[in-house]
Design a protein around this motif. Structure first.
Motif, PDB file in Angstrom:
ATOM      1  N   ARG A  44       0.817  23.255   8.046  1.00 30.97           N
ATOM      2  CA  ARG A  44       1.004  21.707   7.526  1.00 30.97           C
ATOM      3  C   ARG A  44       0.231  21.675   6.231  1.00 30.97           C
ATOM      4  O   ARG A  44       0.504  20.785   5.473  1.00 30.97           O
ATOM      5  CB  ARG A  44       0.482  20.847   8.770  1.00 30.97           C
ATOM      6  N   TRP A  45      -1.040  22.051   6.407  1.00 36.52           N
ATOM      7  CA  TRP A  45      -2.007  22.051   5.156  1.00 36.52           C
ATOM      8  C   TRP A  45      -1.419  22.578   3.809  1.00 36.52           C
ATOM      9  O   TRP A  45      -1.502  21.857   2.826  1.00 36.52           O
ATOM     10  CB  TRP A  45      -3.290  22.847   5.489  1.00 36.52           C
ATOM     11  N   CYS A  46      -0.577  23.639   3.989  1.00 39.71           N
ATOM     12  CA  CYS A  46      -0.111  24.289   2.896  1.00 39.71           C
ATOM     13  C   CYS A  46       1.360  23.674   2.690  1.00 39.71           C
ATOM     14  O   CYS A  46       2.157  23.964   1.390  1.00 39.71           O
ATOM     15  CB  CYS A  46       0.194  25.743   3.048  1.00 39.71           C
ATOM     16  N   ALA A  47       2.105  22.641   3.129  1.00 46.26           N
ATOM     17  CA  ALA A  47       3.105  22.083   2.788  1.00 46.26           C
ATOM     18  C   ALA A  47       2.723  21.030   2.062  1.00 46.26           C
ATOM     19  O   ALA A  47       1.930  20.418   1.802  1.00 46.26           O
ATOM     20  CB  ALA A  47       3.766  21.619   4.327  1.00 46.26           C
ATOM     21  N   ARG A  48       3.966  20.129   1.482  1.00 45.05           N
ATOM     22  CA  ARG A  48       3.812  19.141   0.897  1.00 45.05           C
ATOM     23  C   ARG A  48       3.007  17.696   2.016  1.00 45.05           C
ATOM     24  O   ARG A  48       3.343  17.893   3.273  1.00 45.05           O
ATOM     25  CB  ARG A  48       4.920  18.613   0.155  1.00 45.05           C
ATOM     26  N   ALA A  49       2.500  16.899   1.458  1.00 51.18           N
ATOM     27  CA  ALA A  49       2.374  15.710   2.327  1.00 51.18           C
ATOM     28  C   ALA A  49       3.269  15.000   3.109  1.00 51.18           C
ATOM     29  O   ALA A  49       4.543  14.947   2.388  1.00 51.18           O
ATOM     30  CB  ALA A  49       1.648  14.460   1.356  1.00 51.18           C
ATOM     31  N   ASP A  50       3.027  14.956   4.490  1.00 54.54           N
ATOM     32  CA  ASP A  50       4.081  14.432   5.180  1.00 54.54           C
ATOM     33  C   ASP A  50       4.088  12.940   5.455  1.00 54.54           C
ATOM     34  O   ASP A  50       3.247  12.433   4.784  1.00 54.54           O
ATOM     35  CB  ASP A  50       3.988  14.857   6.533  1.00 54.54           C
ATOM     36  N   GLU A  51       4.770  12.195   6.215  1.00 57.47           N
ATOM     37  CA  GLU A  51       4.745  10.909   6.343  1.00 57.47           C
ATOM     38  C   GLU A  51       3.409  10.267   6.670  1.00 57.47           C
ATOM     39  O   GLU A  51       3.038   9.305   6.361  1.00 57.47           O
ATOM     40  CB  GLU A  51       5.905  10.310   7.421  1.00 57.47           C
ATOM     41  N   VAL A  52       2.752  11.079   7.569  1.00 52.99           N
ATOM     42  CA  VAL A  52       1.479  10.508   8.217  1.00 52.99           C
ATOM     43  C   VAL A  52       0.520  10.405   6.894  1.00 52.99           C
ATOM     44  O   VAL A  52      -0.342   9.497   6.768  1.00 52.99           O
ATOM     45  CB  VAL A  52       0.978  11.442   9.347  1.00 52.99           C
ATOM     46  N   VAL A  56      -1.700   7.212   4.959  1.00 56.84           N
ATOM     47  CA  VAL A  56      -3.218   7.283   4.779  1.00 56.84           C
ATOM     48  C   VAL A  56      -3.358   7.261   3.185  1.00 56.84           C
ATOM     49  O   VAL A  56      -4.097   6.316   2.875  1.00 56.84           O
ATOM     50  CB  VAL A  56      -3.623   8.789   4.958  1.00 56.84           C
ATOM     51  N   LEU A  57      -2.640   7.816   2.319  1.00 56.75           N
ATOM     52  CA  LEU A  57      -2.756   7.673   0.847  1.00 56.75           C
ATOM     53  C   LEU A  57      -2.324   6.376   0.162  1.00 56.75           C
ATOM     54  O   LEU A  57      -2.769   6.111  -0.670  1.00 56.75           O
ATOM     55  CB  LEU A  57      -2.037   8.763   0.237  1.00 56.75           C
ATOM     56  N   ASP A  58      -1.259   5.518   0.958  1.00 55.69           N
ATOM     57  CA  ASP A  58      -1.185   4.249   0.640  1.00 55.69           C
ATOM     58  C   ASP A  58      -2.008   3.509   0.864  1.00 55.69           C
ATOM     59  O   ASP A  58      -2.355   2.450   0.258  1.00 55.69           O
ATOM     60  CB  ASP A  58      -0.044   3.679   1.571  1.00 55.69           C
ATOM     61  N   ARG A  59      -3.268   3.503   1.773  1.00 53.58           N
ATOM     62  CA  ARG A  59      -4.493   2.772   2.099  1.00 53.58           C
ATOM     63  C   ARG A  59      -5.512   3.173   1.084  1.00 53.58           C
ATOM     64  O   ARG A  59      -6.299   2.349   1.075  1.00 53.58           O
ATOM     65  CB  ARG A  59      -4.749   3.178   3.386  1.00 53.58           C
ATOM     66  N   GLY A 151     -17.312   0.929  -1.064  1.00 53.36           N
ATOM     67  CA  GLY A 151     -16.280   2.044  -1.176  1.00 53.36           C
ATOM     68  C   GLY A 151     -15.626   2.132   0.169  1.00 53.36           C
ATOM     69  O   GLY A 151     -16.224   1.898   1.080  1.00 53.36           O
ATOM     70  N   LEU A 152     -14.465   2.803   0.011  1.00 50.06           N
ATOM     71  CA  LEU A 152     -13.820   2.903   1.280  1.00 50.06           C
ATOM     72  C   LEU A 152     -13.971   4.646   1.651  1.00 50.06           C
ATOM     73  O   LEU A 152     -13.459   5.380   0.759  1.00 50.06           O
ATOM     74  CB  LEU A 152     -12.269   2.650   0.987  1.00 50.06           C
ATOM     75  N   LEU A 153     -14.104   4.692   2.968  1.00 52.79           N
ATOM     76  CA  LEU A 153     -13.941   6.077   3.727  1.00 52.79           C
ATOM     77  C   LEU A 153     -12.884   6.089   4.449  1.00 52.79           C
ATOM     78  O   LEU A 153     -12.743   5.161   5.399  1.00 52.79           O
ATOM     79  CB  LEU A 153     -15.219   6.419   4.328  1.00 52.79           C
ATOM     80  N   ILE A 154     -11.934   7.092   4.637  1.00 51.87           N
ATOM     81  CA  ILE A 154     -10.875   7.341   5.353  1.00 51.87           C
ATOM     82  C   ILE A 154     -11.121   8.601   6.143  1.00 51.87           C
ATOM     83  O   ILE A 154     -11.151   9.555   5.109  1.00 51.87           O
ATOM     84  CB  ILE A 154      -9.383   7.111   4.567  1.00 51.87           C
TER      85      ILE A 154
END
Length: 251
Positions: A44-52, A56-59, A151-154
């Protein structure tokens, strides 16, 4: 403020970890000193970003620092969106993988001096990276110093309620006998993270795809970051090559 933990060199030089990132495949584990194994999701880490990941990145807000970026799927996704983003990792293999995906990354520990300190709008601690250094409060203090005021931490937390500090080693095939020197790590659930986050303001928590996340705001609500200056700092690193003698892997 807690004293920053010594960044382990063990992960950085972990042959099983570097080999897994270069092939994009496991198996790979964190092995506790009592023999308990935590599987690491190399594929999963080596794949492209998934829906989940994309949710997160949208936030994310403004310019983004991905701490322990690993092979760079999140950095690459944000860069593809035209966002200002930098990944840091103590693994040379991780940094190289991130760069190949088109992202910017430095071989650096979160506890070393970093570009744009105090001006990042968002910091990411994904894939268990709240465990870096084995001291969640020290890590949160360091992240607060990296973020702009308010600032924001996720952070991605453990999918179970746990709060433990352990010694672990990176291992590949269970029966291969191949392992590296132990180093400090932590596993922290959402409730424990919030308990450690003294001076932070909770900004949300959610689960998706069996993964758990929490968002926190740093101490001041007055966000005074200068995006232009932050962008300039990151751009100045574009031609820099990772130093081969730096400690590796925040992951």
């Amino acid at each position: 403020m807690s004293s920053p933990p010594v960044t382990p060199r063990a992960w950085a030089s972990a042959d099983p970890y570097a080999a897994a990132l270069r092939t994009g495949r496991g198996p790979l584990f964190l092995r506790r000193d009592d023999g308990w194994l935590l599987p690491l999701e190399v594929e999963r880490w080596c794949a492209r970003a998934d829906e989940v990941d994309r949710d997160v990145l949208d936030r994310c807000e403004g310019n983004v620092l991905d701490v322990g970026c690993g092979p760079g799927r999140l950095v690459a996704e944000l860069a593809g969106r035209g966002r200002t983003v930098l990944g840091i990792d103590v693994s040379q293999a991780a940094v190289e993988h991130t760069v190949r995906l088109g992202g910017q990354a430095l071989r650096r520990s979160v506890f070393e001096p970093l570009p744009g300190e105090g001006r990042w709008d968002t910091v990411l601690l994904m894939d268990g990276n709240v465990g870096i250094g084995g001291d969640p409060r020290a890590l949160l203090d360091r992240v607060a110093a990296l973020l702009s005021p308010g600032g924001l931490l996720i952070a991605e937390t453990a999918p179970v309620e746990v709060d433990e500090r352990v010694q672990v080693a990176v291992v590949g095939l269970i029966d291969s006998g191949e392992a590296d020197l132990p180093f400090p790590w932590a596993r922290v659930g959402t409730r424990a993270l919030l308990a450690h986050a003294q001076g932070w303001r909770p900004s949300g928590q959610w689960t998706a795809g069996g993964r758990c996340f929490a968002a926190l705001r740093s101490r001041s609500a007055n966000n005074s970051a200068d995006p232009a200056n932050s962008t300039a700092v990151i751009s100045s690193q574009r031609a820099a090559k990772p130093s081969g003698d730096r400690p590796v892997a925040d992951r």
